[in-house]
Enzyme design. Structure first.
Site, PDB file in Angstrom:
ATOM      1  N   TYR A 148      50.806 108.485 100.944  1.00  0.00           N
ATOM      2  CA  TYR A 148      49.661 107.845 100.053  1.00  0.00           C
ATOM      3  C   TYR A 148      48.559 109.040 100.234  1.00  0.00           C
ATOM      4  CZ  TYR A 148      46.667 104.822  97.543  1.00  0.00           C
ATOM      5  OH  TYR A 148      45.900 103.801  96.728  1.00  0.00           O
ATOM      6  N   ASP A 149      48.098 108.579 101.558  1.00  0.00           N
ATOM      7  CA  ASP A 149      46.653 109.431 101.834  1.00  0.00           C
ATOM      8  C   ASP A 149      46.856 110.832 101.543  1.00  0.00           C
ATOM      9  OD1 ASP A 149      46.798 106.970 103.040  1.00  0.00           O
ATOM     10  OD2 ASP A 149      45.964 107.377 104.953  1.00  0.00           O
ATOM     11  N   GLU A 150      47.866 111.543 101.759  1.00  0.00           N
ATOM     12  CA  GLU A 150      47.641 113.030 101.715  1.00  0.00           C
ATOM     13  C   GLU A 150      48.065 113.379 100.028  1.00  0.00           C
ATOM     14  OE1 GLU A 150      46.472 115.051 103.678  1.00  0.00           O
ATOM     15  OE2 GLU A 150      46.977 114.693 105.516  1.00  0.00           O
ATOM     16  N   SER A 192      45.921  88.939  98.022  1.00  0.00           N
ATOM     17  CA  SER A 192      47.294  88.214  97.581  1.00  0.00           C
ATOM     18  C   SER A 192      47.984  87.512  98.457  1.00  0.00           C
ATOM     19  CB  SER A 192      48.103  89.331  96.667  1.00  0.00           C
ATOM     20  OG  SER A 192      48.383  90.345  97.247  1.00  0.00           O
ATOM     21  N   ASN A 193      48.422  88.361  99.639  1.00  0.00           N
ATOM     22  CA  ASN A 193      49.236  87.585 100.471  1.00  0.00           C
ATOM     23  C   ASN A 193      48.753  86.153 101.074  1.00  0.00           C
ATOM     24  OD1 ASN A 193      51.301  89.154 100.949  1.00  0.00           O
ATOM     25  ND2 ASN A 193      50.990  89.826 102.989  1.00  0.00           N
ATOM     26  N   ASP A 276      46.702 101.501 110.614  1.00  0.00           N
ATOM     27  CA  ASP A 276      45.967 100.489 109.982  1.00  0.00           C
ATOM     28  C   ASP A 276      44.367 100.876 110.519  1.00  0.00           C
ATOM     29  OD1 ASP A 276      46.817  97.566 108.617  1.00  0.00           O
ATOM     30  OD2 ASP A 276      44.607  97.803 109.284  1.00  0.00           O
ATOM     31  N   PRO A 277      43.582 101.270 109.413  1.00  0.00           N
ATOM     32  CA  PRO A 277      42.309 101.595 109.795  1.00  0.00           C
ATOM     33  C   PRO A 277      41.520 100.281 110.312  1.00  0.00           C
ATOM     34  CG  PRO A 277      42.915 102.394 107.594  1.00  0.00           C
ATOM     35  CD  PRO A 277      43.952 101.538 107.994  1.00  0.00           C
TER      36      PRO A 277
HETATM   37  P1  NAD Z   1      49.215  98.923  90.841  1.00  0.00           P
HETATM   38  O1  NAD Z   1      50.468  99.188  91.565  1.00  0.00           O
HETATM   39  O2  NAD Z   1      49.247  97.498  90.381  1.00  0.00           O
HETATM   40  O3  NAD Z   1      49.379  99.846  89.651  1.00  0.00           O
HETATM   41  C1  NAD Z   1      50.039 101.118  89.444  1.00  0.00           C
HETATM   42  C2  NAD Z   1      50.663 101.415  88.321  1.00  0.00           C
HETATM   43  O4  NAD Z   1      51.178 102.644  88.207  1.00  0.00           O
HETATM   44  C3  NAD Z   1      51.678 100.380  87.894  1.00  0.00           C
HETATM   45  O5  NAD Z   1      51.611  99.600  86.803  1.00  0.00           O
HETATM   46  C4  NAD Z   1      53.201 101.129  88.106  1.00  0.00           C
HETATM   47  O6  NAD Z   1      54.238 100.769  87.334  1.00  0.00           O
HETATM   48  C5  NAD Z   1      52.594 102.530  87.675  1.00  0.00           C
HETATM   49  N1  NAD Z   1      53.207 103.826  88.110  1.00  0.00           N
HETATM   50  C6  NAD Z   1      53.577 104.051  89.550  1.00  0.00           C
HETATM   51  N2  NAD Z   1      54.196 105.048  89.653  1.00  0.00           N
HETATM   52  C7  NAD Z   1      54.404 105.469  88.379  1.00  0.00           C
HETATM   53  C8  NAD Z   1      55.061 106.686  87.768  1.00  0.00           C
HETATM   54  N3  NAD Z   1      55.627 107.698  88.640  1.00  0.00           N
HETATM   55  N4  NAD Z   1      54.979 107.100  86.510  1.00  0.00           N
HETATM   56  C9  NAD Z   1      54.231 106.159  85.726  1.00  0.00           C
HETATM   57  N5  NAD Z   1      53.708 104.806  86.023  1.00  0.00           N
HETATM   58  C10 NAD Z   1      53.689 104.776  87.536  1.00  0.00           C
HETATM   59  O7  NAD Z   1      47.918  99.258  91.436  1.00  0.00           O
HETATM   60  P2  NAD Z   1      46.564  99.325  91.189  1.00  0.00           P
HETATM   61  O8  NAD Z   1      46.087  98.416  92.260  1.00  0.00           O
HETATM   62  O9  NAD Z   1      46.352  98.716  89.849  1.00  0.00           O
HETATM   63  O10 NAD Z   1      45.914 100.621  91.452  1.00  0.00           O
HETATM   64  C11 NAD Z   1      45.808 101.661  90.286  1.00  0.00           C
HETATM   65  C12 NAD Z   1      45.175 102.902  90.852  1.00  0.00           C
HETATM   66  O11 NAD Z   1      44.285 102.798  91.598  1.00  0.00           O
HETATM   67  C13 NAD Z   1      46.341 103.664  91.961  1.00  0.00           C
HETATM   68  O12 NAD Z   1      46.074 104.766  91.593  1.00  0.00           O
HETATM   69  C14 NAD Z   1      45.840 103.274  93.119  1.00  0.00           C
HETATM   70  O13 NAD Z   1      45.936 104.241  94.116  1.00  0.00           O
HETATM   71  C15 NAD Z   1      44.130 103.207  92.946  1.00  0.00           C
HETATM   72  N6  NAD Z   1      43.643 102.281  93.944  1.00  0.00           N
HETATM   73  C16 NAD Z   1      43.582 101.097  93.836  1.00  0.00           C
HETATM   74  C17 NAD Z   1      42.944 100.178  94.672  1.00  0.00           C
HETATM   75  C18 NAD Z   1      42.923  98.633  94.820  1.00  0.00           C
HETATM   76  O14 NAD Z   1      42.556  98.177  95.981  1.00  0.00           O
HETATM   77  N7  NAD Z   1      43.455  98.074  94.026  1.00  0.00           N
HETATM   78  C19 NAD Z   1      42.323 100.973  95.929  1.00  0.00           C
HETATM   79  C20 NAD Z   1      42.228 102.439  95.975  1.00  0.00           C
HETATM   80  C21 NAD Z   1      42.925 103.024  94.731  1.00  0.00           C
HETATM   81  N1  UDP Z   2      46.700  92.168 106.394  1.00  0.00           N
HETATM   82  C1  UDP Z   2      46.832  91.042 107.136  1.00  0.00           C
HETATM   83  N2  UDP Z   2      47.720  90.281 106.800  1.00  0.00           N
HETATM   84  C2  UDP Z   2      48.463  90.425 105.752  1.00  0.00           C
HETATM   85  C3  UDP Z   2      48.335  91.685 104.860  1.00  0.00           C
HETATM   86  C4  UDP Z   2      47.388  92.637 105.387  1.00  0.00           C
HETATM   87  O1  UDP Z   2      46.112  90.845 108.244  1.00  0.00           O
HETATM   88  O2  UDP Z   2      49.474  89.627 105.217  1.00  0.00           O
HETATM   89  C5  UDP Z   2      45.508  93.406 106.955  1.00  0.00           C
HETATM   90  C6  UDP Z   2      46.024  94.974 106.883  1.00  0.00           C
HETATM   91  O3  UDP Z   2      46.775  95.060 108.335  1.00  0.00           O
HETATM   92  C7  UDP Z   2      44.858  95.399 106.712  1.00  0.00           C
HETATM   93  C8  UDP Z   2      44.112  94.714 105.828  1.00  0.00           C
HETATM   94  O4  UDP Z   2      44.632  93.137 106.010  1.00  0.00           O
HETATM   95  O5  UDP Z   2      44.149  95.527 108.119  1.00  0.00           O
HETATM   96  C9  UDP Z   2      44.158  95.068 104.541  1.00  0.00           C
HETATM   97  O6  UDP Z   2      45.290  95.539 104.160  1.00  0.00           O
HETATM   98  P1  UDP Z   2      45.887  95.808 102.777  1.00  0.00           P
HETATM   99  O7  UDP Z   2      47.486  96.060 102.826  1.00  0.00           O
HETATM  100  O8  UDP Z   2      45.279  94.863 101.628  1.00  0.00           O
HETATM  101  O9  UDP Z   2      45.127  97.043 102.307  1.00  0.00           O
HETATM  102  P2  UDP Z   2      44.657  98.413 103.214  1.00  0.00           P
HETATM  103  O10 UDP Z   2      43.110  98.186 103.152  1.00  0.00           O
HETATM  104  O11 UDP Z   2      45.249  98.346 104.382  1.00  0.00           O
HETATM  105  O12 UDP Z   2      45.205  99.320 102.435  1.00  0.00           O
END
Ligand code: NAD
Ligand code: UDP
Length: 316
Positions: A148-150, A192-193, A276-277
């Site tokens: 994901y990160d890279e 959500s969890n 985990d950051p």
């Molecule tokens: P999400 O998983 O709910 O939404 C991602 C959507 O992309 C889903 O509807 C999934 O079906 C679709 N998808 C995945 N792979 C696909 C593919 N190969 N082709 C077409 N569609 C595809 O996640 P989200 O939280 O809504 O995140 C949306 C964007 O924001 C992502 O790019 C995510 O990396 C970025 N983002 C979100 C957060 C957050 O906290 N929610 C934080 C940082 C970055």
């Molecule tokens: N985390 C937790 N319990 C859970 C889910 C996540 O303690 O049931 C912690 C996780 O280890 C991280 C932080 O909550 O330190 C945020 O996790 P999340 O997966 O939501 O997002 P991240 O910021 O790590 O991508």
């Protein structure tokens, strides 16, 4: 002749953030094309839009090219929660890298403006706190979060290379942890969890000792920042941090959710996942200055809205 509406493509439009963005842009009267392969997104998130004359749904996998006529592209397709993006890590990289190449190629051909949803994860386990955009990050190239990160880092590189080489009109935002209604109940993300566990009076699973921090942004604030960035001047391409600078430990979050749900849940400590950051908080000075944007919704207020949504899922 009919006045030309802006035609906007949202990849990942059936996901959590994408569906809220669809809502906003449909409401503003634009022609919205929602593209999704439904890996983590669902039709339920956008069902209410299906009857809107200015909304269209396309089932497509972004690992393959798509040919469309559009004016703007919001590139959000990518699973965002660790459980989902680690389920098929090679696919996660393909979605990020091939997806970016396909959408940038499309933007180049049809001269569309294109925004990339990047992430705070590109900072890795940050050694600088809070994180400004100028920080280059501390990322493991070979760990379980690296797909994901890279993948997201490479996508940023592609955006800037297409911008320099082909003059594609780009925007890059770095999204910090965002929460709200329509989060996937089983995607393993912390908000959500904890809410699902609290509503069921099950143990709240805190990983590690719960002293790691995160900053949580409510979805409405995030969508507003995204749209401001897209509509801002072409000279400001980013990257720009978008997130809520309020910083909480995971233990504080657990306690707040127990209190707001009046739950009988108890806190259970489980091992901290690899890489985990330990801390994360956005420096949003740039967004404040360039976009006149900052989050308005306090964590407690946003959590109440989110809890209400998850209660609705329990007893529809
Ligand atoms: P999400 O998983 O709910 O939404 C991602 C959507 O992309 C889903 O509807 C999934 O079906 C679709 N998808 C995945 N792979 C696909 C593919 N190969 N082709 C077409 N569609 C595809 O996640 P989200 O939280 O809504 O995140 C949306 C964007 O924001 C992502 O790019 C995510 O990396 C970025 N983002 C979100 C957060 C957050 O906290 N929610 C934080 C940082 C970055
Ligand atoms: N985390 C937790 N319990 C859970 C889910 C996540 O303690 O049931 C912690 C996780 O280890 C991280 C932080 O909550 O330190 C945020 O996790 P999340 O997966 O939501 O997002 P991240 O910021 O790590 O991508």
């Amino acid at each position: 002749m009919k006045h030309h509406q802006t035609r906007i493509l949202i990849t990942g439009g059936a996901g959590f953030l994408g569906s809220h963005l669809c809502d906003r842009l449909v409401r503003e009267g634009h022609e919205v094309l929602c593209l999704d392969n439904f890996f983590t997104g669902t039709k339920n998130n956008i069902r209410h839009l299906m009857k809107a004359p200015n909304f269209e749904l396309i089932r497509h996998d972004l690992a393959h090219p798509a040919f469309l006529e559009v004016d703007e592209i919001y590139n959000l397709a990518c699973p965002a929660s660790p459980i989902h993006y680690q389920y098929n890590p090679v696919k996660t990289i393909k979605t990020n890298v091939m997806g970016a190449i396909h959408m940038l190629g499309l933007a180049k051909r049809v001269q569309a403006k294109i925004l990339q949803a990047s992430t705070s994860e590109i900072y890795g386990n940050p050694t600088l706190h809070p994180q400004p955009e100028a920080y280059w990050g501390n990322v493991n190239t070979i760990g379980i979060r690296s797909c994901y990160d890279e993948g997201k880092r490479c996508a940023e590189t592609l955006f800037f290379d297409y911008h320099r080489q082909n003059r594609v009109n780009i925007r890059v935002i770095r999204i910090f942890n965002t929460y709200g209604p329509r989060m996937h109940p089983n995607d393993g993300r912390v908000v959500s969890n904890f809410i699902v566990q609290a509503l069921a009076d099950q143990d709240i699973t805190v990983y590690g000792d719960g002293s790691q921090t995160r900053s949580f942004c409510y979805v409405d604030d995030m969508i507003d920042g995204m749209v401001r960035m897209m509509n801002g001047p072409d000279t400001f391409v980013g990257p720009v941090n978008l997130g809520n600078p309020g910083e909480f430990t995971i233990l504080e979050l657990a306690q707040m959710i127990i209190r707001l749900t009046k739950s009988n849940s108890r806190i259970k400590f489980e091992p901290l996942p690899q890489d985990d950051p330990l801390q994360r908080r956005p420096d949003i000075s740039l967004a404040r200055e360039k976009l006149a944007w900052e989050p308005m919704v306090e964590l407690e207020q946003g959590l109440k809205q989110t809890i209400q949504y998850f209660r609705g899922l329990q007893d529809p």
